[in-house]
Design an enzyme around this catalytic site. Structure first.
Site, PDB file in Angstrom:
ATOM      1  N   ASP A 125      27.475  48.605  10.755  1.00  0.00           N
ATOM      2  CA  ASP A 125      28.856  48.137  10.844  1.00  0.00           C
ATOM      3  C   ASP A 125      29.089  47.590  12.246  1.00  0.00           C
ATOM      4  O   ASP A 125      28.643  48.189  13.234  1.00  0.00           O
ATOM      5  CB  ASP A 125      29.848  49.276  10.600  1.00  0.00           C
ATOM      6  N   ASN A 126      29.809  46.476  12.336  1.00  0.00           N
ATOM      7  CA  ASN A 126      30.189  45.873  13.608  1.00  0.00           C
ATOM      8  C   ASN A 126      31.715  45.819  13.659  1.00  0.00           C
ATOM      9  O   ASN A 126      32.362  45.530  12.646  1.00  0.00           O
ATOM     10  CB  ASN A 126      29.610  44.464  13.742  1.00  0.00           C
ATOM     11  N   ARG A 179      35.696  33.218  17.390  1.00  0.00           N
ATOM     12  CA  ARG A 179      34.335  33.746  17.487  1.00  0.00           C
ATOM     13  C   ARG A 179      33.501  33.026  16.437  1.00  0.00           C
ATOM     14  O   ARG A 179      33.751  33.147  15.253  1.00  0.00           O
ATOM     15  CB  ARG A 179      34.325  35.258  17.240  1.00  0.00           C
ATOM     16  N   HIS A 184      28.509  31.675  13.871  1.00  0.00           N
ATOM     17  CA  HIS A 184      27.280  32.437  14.119  1.00  0.00           C
ATOM     18  C   HIS A 184      26.447  32.626  12.858  1.00  0.00           C
ATOM     19  O   HIS A 184      26.988  32.706  11.761  1.00  0.00           O
ATOM     20  CB  HIS A 184      27.612  33.829  14.664  1.00  0.00           C
ATOM     21  N   LYS A 188      27.029  39.360   5.369  1.00  0.00           N
ATOM     22  CA  LYS A 188      28.121  40.087   6.013  1.00  0.00           C
ATOM     23  C   LYS A 188      29.220  40.365   4.993  1.00  0.00           C
ATOM     24  O   LYS A 188      29.512  39.530   4.141  1.00  0.00           O
ATOM     25  CB  LYS A 188      28.734  39.258   7.150  1.00  0.00           C
ATOM     26  N   TYR A 226      32.890  44.446  10.109  1.00  0.00           N
ATOM     27  CA  TYR A 226      32.021  43.854   9.088  1.00  0.00           C
ATOM     28  C   TYR A 226      30.700  44.599   9.001  1.00  0.00           C
ATOM     29  O   TYR A 226      30.152  45.070   9.977  1.00  0.00           O
ATOM     30  CB  TYR A 226      31.828  42.359   9.296  1.00  0.00           C
ATOM     31  N   LYS A 263      29.040  31.488  25.339  1.00  0.00           N
ATOM     32  CA  LYS A 263      28.033  31.209  24.321  1.00  0.00           C
ATOM     33  C   LYS A 263      28.591  30.289  23.233  1.00  0.00           C
ATOM     34  O   LYS A 263      27.941  29.319  22.844  1.00  0.00           O
ATOM     35  CB  LYS A 263      27.548  32.539  23.720  1.00  0.00           C
ATOM     36  N   ASP A 264      29.799  30.581  22.756  1.00  0.00           N
ATOM     37  CA  ASP A 264      30.375  29.791  21.670  1.00  0.00           C
ATOM     38  C   ASP A 264      30.784  28.387  22.108  1.00  0.00           C
ATOM     39  O   ASP A 264      30.917  27.484  21.283  1.00  0.00           O
ATOM     40  CB  ASP A 264      31.557  30.522  21.039  1.00  0.00           C
TER      41      ASP A 264
END
Length: 182
Positions: A47-48, A59, A62, A72, A132, A167-168
């Site tokens: 789980d995140n 975000r 990805h 996911k 998620y 990063k994004d």
């Protein structure tokens, strides 16, 4: 539970049964047996959980390359997001197409994001928490992304000036992204 197919093959909206009364509510956000009865057969192993303090936090987009690609199951604990998936399976009839849905603490909907899809979301309200499940562990060497504002995708995000990670901000366009999904 109510399962709705999206126009991108294998992507689903899952609406759990919610039992509410004057005290609040109770729901099973995940029940392996019930999911399997509905043809949703994944072995979620991690789980995140993210918190975005401000509206307009974006975000994504990805994904992880094979052999560490992830399915996911995304839901919102508090707040609301505009959640977007992009089909990046090269031989798919919907390659390069996207779908956006609102997930919130109020609608309690969940989005199943299959392997071979890029995923991202934009927060709509302050203090949004997203949880998620994934069926593969995070793998930095397989971690990839696509630029959120790629004009070829034409995603209709709810903000034109998102709050992004470094990063994004640097992800490539879809045409330049590394993908190994058929």
């Amino acid at each position: 539970m109510n399962v709705t197919l999206l126009r991108l093959t294998d992507a689903l909206i899952i609406e759990p049964v919610v039992h509410g009364d004057h005290r609040g509510f109770f729901m099973e956000s995940y029940n392996d047996s019930l999911f399997k009865q509905n043809g949703i057969n994944y072995n979620f192993i991690q789980d995140n959980h993210s918190l975005s303090a401000e509206p307009g936090v974006l975000r994504g987009l990805h994904y992880q390359l094979n052999p560490n690609a992830q399915t996911k199951l995304v839901r919102v604990l508090t707040g609301a997001i505009y959640d977007v998936i992009v089909d990046i399976r090269k031989n798919s009839p919907t390659f390069g197409q996207w779908v956006g849905v609102i997930l919130s603490e109020h609608n309690k909907r969940q989005l199943l994001v299959p392997k071979g899809f890029a995923h991202g979301f934009c927060t709509l309200v302050p203090n949004t928490q997203v949880l998620y499940k994934v069926d593969e562990y995070y793998s930095p060497e397989h971690d990839r992304g696509i630029l959120w504002s790629d004009p070829a995708l034409g995603i209709d995000w709810p903000t034109s000036n998102p709050i992004l990670s470094e990063k994004d901000q640097r992800h490539p366009l879809l045409k330049d992204a590394e993908m190994n999904f058929e």
